[in-house]
Motif scaffolding. Structure first.
Motif, PDB file in Angstrom:
ATOM      1  N   VAL A 349       0.838  -1.205   0.000  1.00  0.00           N
ATOM      2  CA  VAL A 349       0.000   0.000   0.000  1.00  0.00           C
ATOM      3  C   VAL A 349       0.872   1.254   0.000  1.00  0.00           C
ATOM      4  O   VAL A 349       0.582   2.230  -0.694  1.00  0.00           O
ATOM      5  CB  VAL A 349      -0.963  -0.017   1.208  1.00  0.00           C
ATOM      6  CG1 VAL A 349      -1.648   1.315   1.367  1.00  0.00           C
ATOM      7  CG2 VAL A 349      -1.988  -1.111   1.034  1.00  0.00           C
ATOM      8  N   THR A 350       1.957   1.198   0.773  1.00  0.00           N
ATOM      9  CA  THR A 350       2.864   2.342   0.803  1.00  0.00           C
ATOM     10  C   THR A 350       3.465   2.581  -0.583  1.00  0.00           C
ATOM     11  O   THR A 350       3.496   3.716  -1.070  1.00  0.00           O
ATOM     12  CB  THR A 350       3.997   2.105   1.823  1.00  0.00           C
ATOM     13  OG1 THR A 350       3.402   1.886   3.093  1.00  0.00           O
ATOM     14  CG2 THR A 350       4.925   3.299   1.897  1.00  0.00           C
ATOM     15  N   MET A 352       2.233   1.691  -3.432  1.00  0.00           N
ATOM     16  CA  MET A 352       1.136   2.154  -4.283  1.00  0.00           C
ATOM     17  C   MET A 352       0.953   3.655  -4.119  1.00  0.00           C
ATOM     18  O   MET A 352       0.754   4.395  -5.073  1.00  0.00           O
ATOM     19  CB  MET A 352      -0.115   1.449  -3.788  1.00  0.00           C
ATOM     20  CG  MET A 352      -1.157   1.190  -4.810  1.00  0.00           C
ATOM     21  SD  MET A 352      -2.546   0.406  -4.024  1.00  0.00           S
ATOM     22  CE  MET A 352      -1.908  -1.033  -3.307  1.00  0.00           C
ATOM     23  N   ASN A 353       1.039   4.081  -2.876  1.00  0.00           N
ATOM     24  CA  ASN A 353       0.790   5.485  -2.577  1.00  0.00           C
ATOM     25  C   ASN A 353       1.916   6.391  -3.022  1.00  0.00           C
ATOM     26  O   ASN A 353       1.683   7.508  -3.460  1.00  0.00           O
ATOM     27  CB  ASN A 353       0.623   5.611  -1.078  1.00  0.00           C
ATOM     28  CG  ASN A 353      -0.333   6.701  -0.762  1.00  0.00           C
ATOM     29  OD1 ASN A 353       0.082   7.824  -0.541  1.00  0.00           O
ATOM     30  ND2 ASN A 353      -1.599   6.400  -0.806  1.00  0.00           N
ATOM     31  N   GLN A 354       3.147   5.889  -2.901  1.00  0.00           N
ATOM     32  CA  GLN A 354       4.272   6.736  -3.265  1.00  0.00           C
ATOM     33  C   GLN A 354       4.471   6.774  -4.779  1.00  0.00           C
ATOM     34  O   GLN A 354       4.995   7.743  -5.299  1.00  0.00           O
ATOM     35  CB  GLN A 354       5.562   6.266  -2.579  1.00  0.00           C
ATOM     36  CG  GLN A 354       5.485   6.212  -1.061  1.00  0.00           C
ATOM     37  CD  GLN A 354       5.351   7.573  -0.411  1.00  0.00           C
ATOM     38  OE1 GLN A 354       5.173   8.592  -1.061  1.00  0.00           O
ATOM     39  NE2 GLN A 354       5.410   7.603   0.916  1.00  0.00           N
ATOM     40  N   THR A 355       4.062   5.693  -5.480  1.00  0.00           N
ATOM     41  CA  THR A 355       4.300   5.662  -6.918  1.00  0.00           C
ATOM     42  C   THR A 355       3.035   5.922  -7.726  1.00  0.00           C
ATOM     43  O   THR A 355       3.115   6.269  -8.894  1.00  0.00           O
ATOM     44  CB  THR A 355       4.819   4.280  -7.373  1.00  0.00           C
ATOM     45  OG1 THR A 355       3.821   3.312  -7.038  1.00  0.00           O
ATOM     46  CG2 THR A 355       6.111   3.917  -6.693  1.00  0.00           C
ATOM     47  N   GLY A 356       1.868   5.735  -7.117  1.00  0.00           N
ATOM     48  CA  GLY A 356       0.613   5.895  -7.843  1.00  0.00           C
ATOM     49  C   GLY A 356       0.287   4.712  -8.726  1.00  0.00           C
ATOM     50  O   GLY A 356      -0.713   4.718  -9.437  1.00  0.00           O
ATOM     51  N   SER A 358      -1.279   1.911  -8.618  1.00  0.00           N
ATOM     52  CA  SER A 358      -2.127   1.060  -7.787  1.00  0.00           C
ATOM     53  C   SER A 358      -2.440  -0.277  -8.445  1.00  0.00           C
ATOM     54  O   SER A 358      -2.405  -1.307  -7.788  1.00  0.00           O
ATOM     55  CB  SER A 358      -3.406   1.792  -7.400  1.00  0.00           C
ATOM     56  OG  SER A 358      -3.865   2.573  -8.466  1.00  0.00           O
TER      57      SER A 358
ATOM     58  N   GLN B  98      -8.234   9.249  -7.954  1.00  0.00           N
ATOM     59  CA  GLN B  98      -7.990   8.662  -9.279  1.00  0.00           C
ATOM     60  C   GLN B  98      -9.215   7.913  -9.792  1.00  0.00           C
ATOM     61  O   GLN B  98      -9.553   7.978 -10.964  1.00  0.00           O
ATOM     62  CB  GLN B  98      -6.826   7.657  -9.207  1.00  0.00           C
ATOM     63  CG  GLN B  98      -5.454   8.284  -9.137  1.00  0.00           C
ATOM     64  CD  GLN B  98      -4.396   7.245  -8.852  1.00  0.00           C
ATOM     65  OE1 GLN B  98      -4.679   6.148  -8.409  1.00  0.00           O
ATOM     66  NE2 GLN B  98      -3.148   7.591  -9.126  1.00  0.00           N
ATOM     67  N   VAL B 114       6.185  13.912  -8.296  1.00  0.00           N
ATOM     68  CA  VAL B 114       5.700  12.560  -8.589  1.00  0.00           C
ATOM     69  C   VAL B 114       4.177  12.522  -8.591  1.00  0.00           C
ATOM     70  O   VAL B 114       3.549  11.941  -9.473  1.00  0.00           O
ATOM     71  CB  VAL B 114       6.257  11.553  -7.560  1.00  0.00           C
ATOM     72  CG1 VAL B 114       5.607  10.193  -7.741  1.00  0.00           C
ATOM     73  CG2 VAL B 114       7.761  11.437  -7.708  1.00  0.00           C
ATOM     74  N   LEU B 119       1.084  10.223 -10.651  1.00  0.00           N
ATOM     75  CA  LEU B 119      -0.185   9.838 -10.035  1.00  0.00           C
ATOM     76  C   LEU B 119      -1.384  10.358 -10.811  1.00  0.00           C
ATOM     77  O   LEU B 119      -2.520  10.072 -10.468  1.00  0.00           O
ATOM     78  CB  LEU B 119      -0.254  10.337  -8.578  1.00  0.00           C
ATOM     79  CG  LEU B 119       0.192   9.329  -7.520  1.00  0.00           C
ATOM     80  CD1 LEU B 119       1.672   9.033  -7.640  1.00  0.00           C
ATOM     81  CD2 LEU B 119      -0.120   9.818  -6.124  1.00  0.00           C
TER      82      LEU B 119
END
Lengths: 392, 340
Positions: A349-350, A352-356, A358, B98, B114, B119
């Protein structure tokens, strides 16, 4: 005949039951394919609108965040490495959890059938409490209600200044090999060989004389005795204890169990153990009463009856549902997010959140859980085949 | 029988396909039209951060970010109460945006490259310039970051703070153990119970959470600031009309403070200044260009007041200084683009 009737009458095609049956199936398959295609197209359109790409290249980028525990890692390592740290942590807690939950479940399951009122009562209270409350609640209870309520680091509870217990976790002495360790290790190997020989011999005797020879107990006795004798015979102990010491903010050295790991393990073991206990009880109770009576009439004591007659038969009933419980335990370990244990899901999840990213990360997490579960199921199915009742 | 079942199946399939097709078509529209058609704004917020986004014990919402949600609703729908607040954790917030679960995210989110690019997000103007700090128990005697070598530090997952923490300690060559939680409440409860030696976050957040601790006096916020944290509302990338609306609502609050327009005097405000006249919709037709009514700015200021009012109402009680968040005319960073 039905065939003649339907072909004989030149009825409309859409009134023919056989055509309709086939058409129905085709429509159903088409519908599923269409739905999948729509979902996929919708996903791709959404990604395109947001300017996102579906790829795994980000896994080699620098992660940049810290992880509290696990295999060697620093924030300069890649996202991929961070994910692996999470995978190993998940495995760590799952394997330990499965072993301990089995022990708890077996003991409590047998305890539920005990003739001793107190044991039976306590086992029932345990099972009904832990089986009937949500796991998430239990985890938060163990973590914030019990472990974080322990004394702070500087006022740790200690056992003989060797083992420390505080809200930062459990700190145990760690065995460190000394110079005589190599010699002792070789002696151990010899002991294992001797134990294997004893096992084979006792087993033969048991089969020949048609009475319980306890081959496993005899082998274990040989191993323990050999290890103990050689330990004390050596000039210095082969293992030395590295005791944890308070240094700065925290304890250093020794084995450290973080409060998050301890709470998660405790929660998973007690929760799953309650379910396994019920499975074990059900398995034992499904063995016909006649088996007990037959064993008793042969002169077997109750303990031996359980060990030699009932359990081996109950196991084949117990194994399949217990497999499901093992799989549940592995998947339930993802609830660790609530108490901050860095397992695969938490780190996923971390990331996913830092890189987007998902979707790829979700895919990765799902694939990993799936492979864990499939491997567990594979092992248990193999075990199940070995214990299956052989029909003659 | 079989016949009826088949027709039922066909109806279901066709219905599903049509529904899916229509939602897909809906997704192509601007969020502005979607919000208007729905009749209320869906705003992603924090529910555990006093001063910014907080769910009060009586079920009402309060905070700086909450007021900006209300301001957007006032501008678009004319009603500051036409907002559905969706509480999100730091780790959930961007996914929620999103996937279109929320229209706008106003949840003390830091603007980074980023997030802006990878994102698929767009950041409206910064509403609060913040920086990351550390809070420690007073009796620990820690005064600087160097004193925290080897410490366990509580932090929220999926935040810039988590990354900055690792950066700052790496750059100084100090060892540390991060203790990472997803829920903001868990982070501060764990810290208060002594699981960590320190807790790190935006300084405004530390001040907000300290205010609701059992003994606020027992904790100090270190002077050191290790990062820039520009907090801004966030929308989805590629929806320029909606992005413009959210951006200019933010500018409207800056501009009103600059010109001395408040929630008290906005309806009666008279000025020979053509800028102000355009702002109030008396001339220029700026509202129509944004796709809003011409009195949209009046609605915004009436609902939540100008920036100073929003700040004083929500962050004043926490004792936070205006600092960088002053008007450019006072040496701060708040600078509304021209209303023309």
């Amino acid at each position: 005949m039905a065939v003649q009737l339907s072909t004989g009458r030149r009825g409309a095609l859409w009134r023919d039951a056989r055509v309709l049956a086939v058409a129905g199936q085709i429509v159903f398959v088409l519908a599923i394919v269409l739905l999948a295609a729509l979902a996929y197209a919708n996903m791709m359109r959404g990604l395109e609108r947001l300017g996102l790409r579906l790829q795994l290249g980000f896994l080699s980028l620098e992660a940049g965040f810290g992880i509290s525990e696990g295999i060697a890692y620093n924030p300069g390592d890649s996202y991929g490495r961070a994910f692996v740290v999470g995978v190993v942590n998940t495995l760590r807690v799952s394997v330990a959890g499965i072993i301990l939950a089995t022990v708890v479940g077996l003991l409590v399951g047998i305890g539920r059938l005990s003739s001793n009122w107190l044991i039976r009562f306590l086992s029932t209270v345990y099972v009904e409490t832990f089986r009937n409350t949500p796991l998430l609640l239990q985890l938060i209870f163990w973590y914030t209600g019990v472990i974080l309520k322990l004394p702070p680091v500087r006022q740790s509870l200690s056992v003989a200044d060797r083992v420390y217990l505080n809200q930062r976790g459990v700190f145990l002495p760690r065995p460190v090999p000394s110079e005589t360790f190599a010699l002792w290790a070789w002696t151990l190997v010899a002991c294992v060989a001797a134990a294997a020989a004893v096992y084979a011999w006792r087993r033969r005797v048991a089969l020949r004389e048609d009475r319980p020879g306890f081959p496993f107990a005899a082998a274990a006795g040989v191993l323990v005795a050999g290890a103990a004798i050689s330990w004390f015979a050596l000039p210095s102990a082969p293992l030395e204890w590295q005791v944890p010491v308070l240094q700065g903010f925290n304890f250093r050295g020794g084995i450290q169990l973080s409060p998050e790991f301890a709470a998660l393990l405790l929660g998973l073991v007690l929760y799953t153990g309650a379910f396994i206990a019920e499975v074990v009880r059900g398995g034992i109770q499904s063995i016909p009463k006649g088996q007990w009576e037959a064993a008793q009439s042969l002169g077997l004591r109750p303990g031996m009856t359980m060990y030699l007659v009932i359990l081996p038969q109950a196991l084949r009933i117990i194994i399949p549902p217990v497999t499901s419980q093992y799989l549940n335990l592995v998947k339930n370990s993802s609830l660790s997010t609530a108490i901050g244990f860095p397992d695969m899901f938490n780190i996923g999840v971390t990331i996913m959140n830092q890189t987007g990213q998902s979707l790829p990360v979700f895919g990765l997490i799902m694939a990993t859980y799936l492979s864990f579960s499939l491997v567990t199921a594979l092992i248990m199915n193999w075990y199940n085949r070995r214990f299956r009742l052989v029909e003659r | 029988m079989a016949q009826r079942r088949v027709w039922l199946l066909v109806t279901v399939v066709v219905g599903t396909v049509l529904t899916l097709a229509s939602t897909a078509a809906l997704a192509q529209q601007s969020t502005l039209d979607v919000v208007r058609a729905r009749g209320h704004l869906v705003c992603g917020v924090n529910n555990g951060l006093p001063g910014f986004g907080y769910l009060e014990s009586d079920g009402s919402w309060s905070g700086f970010d909450i007021d900006y949600c209300r301001a957007v609703a006032a501008a678009v729908l004319g009603d500051p109460n036409a907002v559905e607040f969706v509480p999100l954790t730091a780790a959930e917030r961007f996914i929620a945006l999103q996937t279109g679960e929320i229209d706008v995210l106003i949840r003390n989110a830091t603007w980074t490259l980023v997030r802006d690019t990878d994102l698929g997000l767009n950041f409206a103007p910064v509403t609060f310039f913040d920086g990351q700090g550390f809070m420690v128990p007073r009796d620990l005697g820690v005064t600087s970051l160097e004193d925290l070598a080897g410490a366990s530090i509580c932090v929220t997952s999926g935040t810039t703070t988590e990354l900055n923490l690792a950066d700052a300690f790496r750059a100084r060559g100090l060892p540390f153990t991060p203790v990472v939680f997803e829920e903001i409440d868990t982070v501060y409860r764990a810290y208060e119970q002594g699981r960590c030696d320190a807790v790190t976050s935006d300084k405004s957040q530390l001040a907000g959470r300290r205010a609701i601790m059992a003994d606020p006096e027992a904790h100090v916020i270190l002077d050191e600031t290790i990062s820039k944290e520009p907090l801004a509302p966030v929308v989805r990338h590629g929806d320029d009309r909606w992005y413009d609306v959210v951006s200019w609502v933010v500018y409207a609050t800056f501009f009103a403070e600059e010109k001395g327009i408040t929630s008290q005097n906005v309806t009666t405000f008279q000025s020979p200044d053509p800028d102000v006249q355009r702002f109030l919709g008396q001339t220029g037709g700026l509202g129509a260009m944004l796709g809003l009514s011409n009195d949209w700015a009046i609605k915004v200021i009436q609902a939540v007041g100008n920036y100073a009012e929003i700040f004083d109402r929500n962050l004043g009680p926490l004792g936070l200084p205006r600092g960088l968040n002053r008007q450019w005319t006072d040496g701060g960073l708040l600078y509304a683009m021209p209303f023309r």
